[in-house]
Design a protein around this motif. Sequence first.
Motif, mmCIF file in Angstrom:
data_model
loop_
_atom_site.group_PDB
_atom_site.id
_atom_site.type_symbol
_atom_site.label_atom_id
_atom_site.label_comp_id
_atom_site.label_asym_id
_atom_site.label_seq_id
_atom_site.Cartn_x
_atom_site.Cartn_y
_atom_site.Cartn_z
ATOM 1 N N ILE A 174 0.850 -1.193 0.000
ATOM 2 C CA ILE A 174 0.000 0.000 0.000
ATOM 3 C C ILE A 174 0.883 1.238 0.000
ATOM 4 C CG2 ILE A 174 -1.761 1.306 1.245
ATOM 5 C CD1 ILE A 174 -2.760 -1.312 2.432
ATOM 6 N N GLY A 175 0.663 2.099 -0.970
ATOM 7 C CA GLY A 175 1.401 3.349 -1.068
ATOM 8 C C GLY A 175 0.658 4.477 -0.384
ATOM 9 N N LEU A 176 1.403 5.378 0.235
ATOM 10 C CA LEU A 176 0.830 6.552 0.896
ATOM 11 C C LEU A 176 1.460 7.818 0.339
ATOM 12 C CD1 LEU A 176 0.886 5.449 4.671
ATOM 13 C CD2 LEU A 176 -0.898 5.031 2.967
ATOM 14 N N CYS A 177 0.640 8.852 0.152
ATOM 15 C CA CYS A 177 1.135 10.154 -0.281
ATOM 16 C C CYS A 177 0.304 11.248 0.374
ATOM 17 C CB CYS A 177 1.066 10.291 -1.803
ATOM 18 S SG CYS A 177 1.523 11.935 -2.394
ATOM 19 N N ASN A 178 0.992 12.214 0.961
ATOM 20 C CA ASN A 178 0.339 13.378 1.555
ATOM 21 C C ASN A 178 0.906 14.632 0.880
ATOM 22 O OD1 ASN A 178 -1.478 14.578 3.341
ATOM 23 N ND2 ASN A 178 0.018 14.777 4.976
ATOM 24 N N GLY A 179 0.847 14.637 -0.450
ATOM 25 C CA GLY A 179 1.577 15.617 -1.243
ATOM 26 C C GLY A 179 1.049 17.030 -1.135
ATOM 27 N N TYR A 180 1.891 17.911 -0.612
ATOM 28 C CA TYR A 180 1.495 19.315 -0.566
ATOM 29 C C TYR A 180 2.690 20.254 -0.562
ATOM 30 C CZ TYR A 180 2.485 19.098 4.500
ATOM 31 O OH TYR A 180 3.081 18.932 5.727
ATOM 32 N N PHE A 181 3.902 19.744 -0.818
ATOM 33 C CA PHE A 181 5.099 20.585 -0.897
ATOM 34 C C PHE A 181 5.165 21.525 0.301
ATOM 35 C CE2 PHE A 181 4.974 19.064 -5.189
ATOM 36 C CZ PHE A 181 6.301 19.042 -5.584
ATOM 37 N N LYS A 182 5.371 20.944 1.447
ATOM 38 C CA LYS A 182 5.271 21.651 2.726
ATOM 39 C C LYS A 182 6.009 22.984 2.754
ATOM 40 C CE LYS A 182 6.601 21.223 7.571
ATOM 41 N NZ LYS A 182 7.293 20.380 8.556
ATOM 42 N N ASP A 183 7.256 23.016 2.284
ATOM 43 C CA ASP A 183 8.072 24.222 2.393
ATOM 44 C C ASP A 183 8.160 25.004 1.094
ATOM 45 O OD1 ASP A 183 8.634 23.727 5.077
ATOM 46 O OD2 ASP A 183 10.279 22.380 4.559
ATOM 47 N N SER A 184 7.191 24.828 0.213
ATOM 48 C CA SER A 184 7.237 25.520 -1.074
ATOM 49 C C SER A 184 6.760 26.962 -0.976
ATOM 50 C CB SER A 184 6.346 24.785 -2.091
ATOM 51 O OG SER A 184 4.981 24.925 -1.738
ATOM 52 N N GLY A 185 6.076 27.330 0.104
ATOM 53 C CA GLY A 185 5.522 28.667 0.215
ATOM 54 C C GLY A 185 4.188 28.835 -0.490
ATOM 55 N N ARG A 186 3.658 27.763 -1.039
ATOM 56 C CA ARG A 186 2.370 27.855 -1.737
ATOM 57 C C ARG A 186 1.248 27.757 -0.708
ATOM 58 N NH1 ARG A 186 2.437 27.172 -7.257
ATOM 59 N NH2 ARG A 186 4.511 26.848 -8.130
ATOM 60 N N TRP A 187 0.620 28.890 -0.457
ATOM 61 C CA TRP A 187 -0.372 28.999 0.620
ATOM 62 C C TRP A 187 -1.535 28.044 0.437
ATOM 63 C CZ3 TRP A 187 -5.244 30.099 -0.959
ATOM 64 C CH2 TRP A 187 -5.364 30.666 -2.248
ATOM 65 N N ASN A 188 -1.888 27.712 -0.816
ATOM 66 C CA ASN A 188 -3.101 26.933 -1.042
ATOM 67 C C ASN A 188 -2.877 25.435 -0.956
ATOM 68 O OD1 ASN A 188 -1.534 27.153 -3.410
ATOM 69 N ND2 ASN A 188 -3.263 26.609 -4.698
ATOM 70 N N TRP A 189 -1.623 24.972 -0.924
ATOM 71 C CA TRP A 189 -1.382 23.540 -0.942
ATOM 72 C C TRP A 189 -1.454 22.922 0.434
ATOM 73 C CZ3 TRP A 189 3.103 22.289 -4.842
ATOM 74 C CH2 TRP A 189 2.676 22.611 -6.127
ATOM 75 N N ARG B 171 -3.414 23.201 2.746
ATOM 76 C CA ARG B 171 -4.761 22.813 3.174
ATOM 77 C C ARG B 171 -5.176 21.462 2.597
ATOM 78 N NH1 ARG B 171 -7.484 27.640 2.559
ATOM 79 N NH2 ARG B 171 -5.409 28.527 2.463
ATOM 80 N N LYS B 172 -4.363 20.871 1.733
ATOM 81 C CA LYS B 172 -4.643 19.537 1.213
ATOM 82 C C LYS B 172 -4.102 18.437 2.128
ATOM 83 C CE LYS B 172 -4.422 20.822 -3.714
ATOM 84 N NZ LYS B 172 -3.808 20.449 -5.010
ATOM 85 N N ALA B 173 -3.258 18.809 3.085
ATOM 86 C CA ALA B 173 -2.590 17.807 3.915
ATOM 87 C C ALA B 173 -3.549 17.209 4.935
ATOM 88 C CB ALA B 173 -1.399 18.445 4.628
ATOM 89 N N TRP B 174 -3.390 15.912 5.146
ATOM 90 C CA TRP B 174 -4.186 15.197 6.157
ATOM 91 C C TRP B 174 -3.261 14.813 7.299
ATOM 92 C CZ3 TRP B 174 -5.292 9.521 6.830
ATOM 93 C CH2 TRP B 174 -6.390 9.308 7.684
ATOM 94 N N ASP B 175 -3.672 15.045 8.526
ATOM 95 C CA ASP B 175 -2.793 14.924 9.685
ATOM 96 C C ASP B 175 -2.751 13.532 10.308
ATOM 97 O OD1 ASP B 175 -5.435 15.122 10.515
ATOM 98 O OD2 ASP B 175 -4.947 16.200 12.363
ATOM 99 N N LYS B 176 -3.502 12.583 9.793
ATOM 100 C CA LYS B 176 -3.619 11.287 10.481
ATOM 101 C C LYS B 176 -2.942 10.139 9.730
ATOM 102 C CE LYS B 176 -7.897 12.799 12.700
ATOM 103 N NZ LYS B 176 -7.968 14.109 12.043
#
Length: 310
Positions: free
Chosen positions: A153-168, A170-175
Amino acid sequence: MRTDQVRKIAVHFQNGIGNWIMFTPSVQALKSLYPNATMTVVLDSGWQDNRKNAIRELVGSLDVVDKVIEYPKQSVDGYDLYFANNWGEPCDTHRLFVEKGFKQRQPEWRTRLIHETEFYMEDVYALGYRGPMPKQHVSVAAMPVVKKNGMRIGLCNGYFKDSGRWNWKRKAWDKFPELASVLKLYFDAEIVLFGNADELEGVEGDIDYRGKLKITETAKAISQCDLMVSSDSGLMHVADALEVPLVAIFGATLCSKNGPIQTKNVVVRSPVACAPCQFTFVFRACSDFVCMRAIQVGDVMAAVRQLIKD
């Protein structure tokens, strides 16, 4: 314009990995409409983006694309047809293509509820294409090939954490850390981690590909998974294009626009009333991403079990 009059096609693209994947059916349909034409994909040379190398790799590996250039470093004069993805960041190259005859349209994602892939296809239909919509395409590298040890099973929480993109973010899931533990216990599954090195913090996996692979190598690794669980991300679209069974987690963003359309999938949507808020003033104003926090591990596990059972 008659098909025999088109010998050189210039296609402009400037957007993300998932956007390119959703654009590939249109690019393939355009080539089939003008089978004798060469196709050049044009990127904007001023586009500074941490996804650009991955985009160049994906674009250049699509078999209907003859070459990839950057404007204004290289000329885009002398083409018979100018075509662009009609959704993306404004830039000089896109404006130039409009000046050269490409028909600019503004999508109304919330009122039409059209998928991005279908929105792009409308521009090819307007040129006279009448065939079926081609499949989304992602090229796959030869490596890595890893011996399987049971379910993977593959997992991805893709949101480019340190990219500075304010809108990304909010796509991250914390669990994901808890989910990984439950998946391993419940299915005795091998957990594979995908994305950037700073994503999926605290998640324990059996194989960790974060920040280590090129995009086509990542696609190869994803293709070897039995199931992918991902937030709304570029790698979610990779799994969709490769028809890897997919659980997709959506909060603020529109599933009608971005959701998986090609593979067997279950979408887990946020239960909060304000979601999805993408393309509303709330999306920009919100700094408390309750939509993603409201999605529980049990919700995702129920989707995983449903997908595996089916």
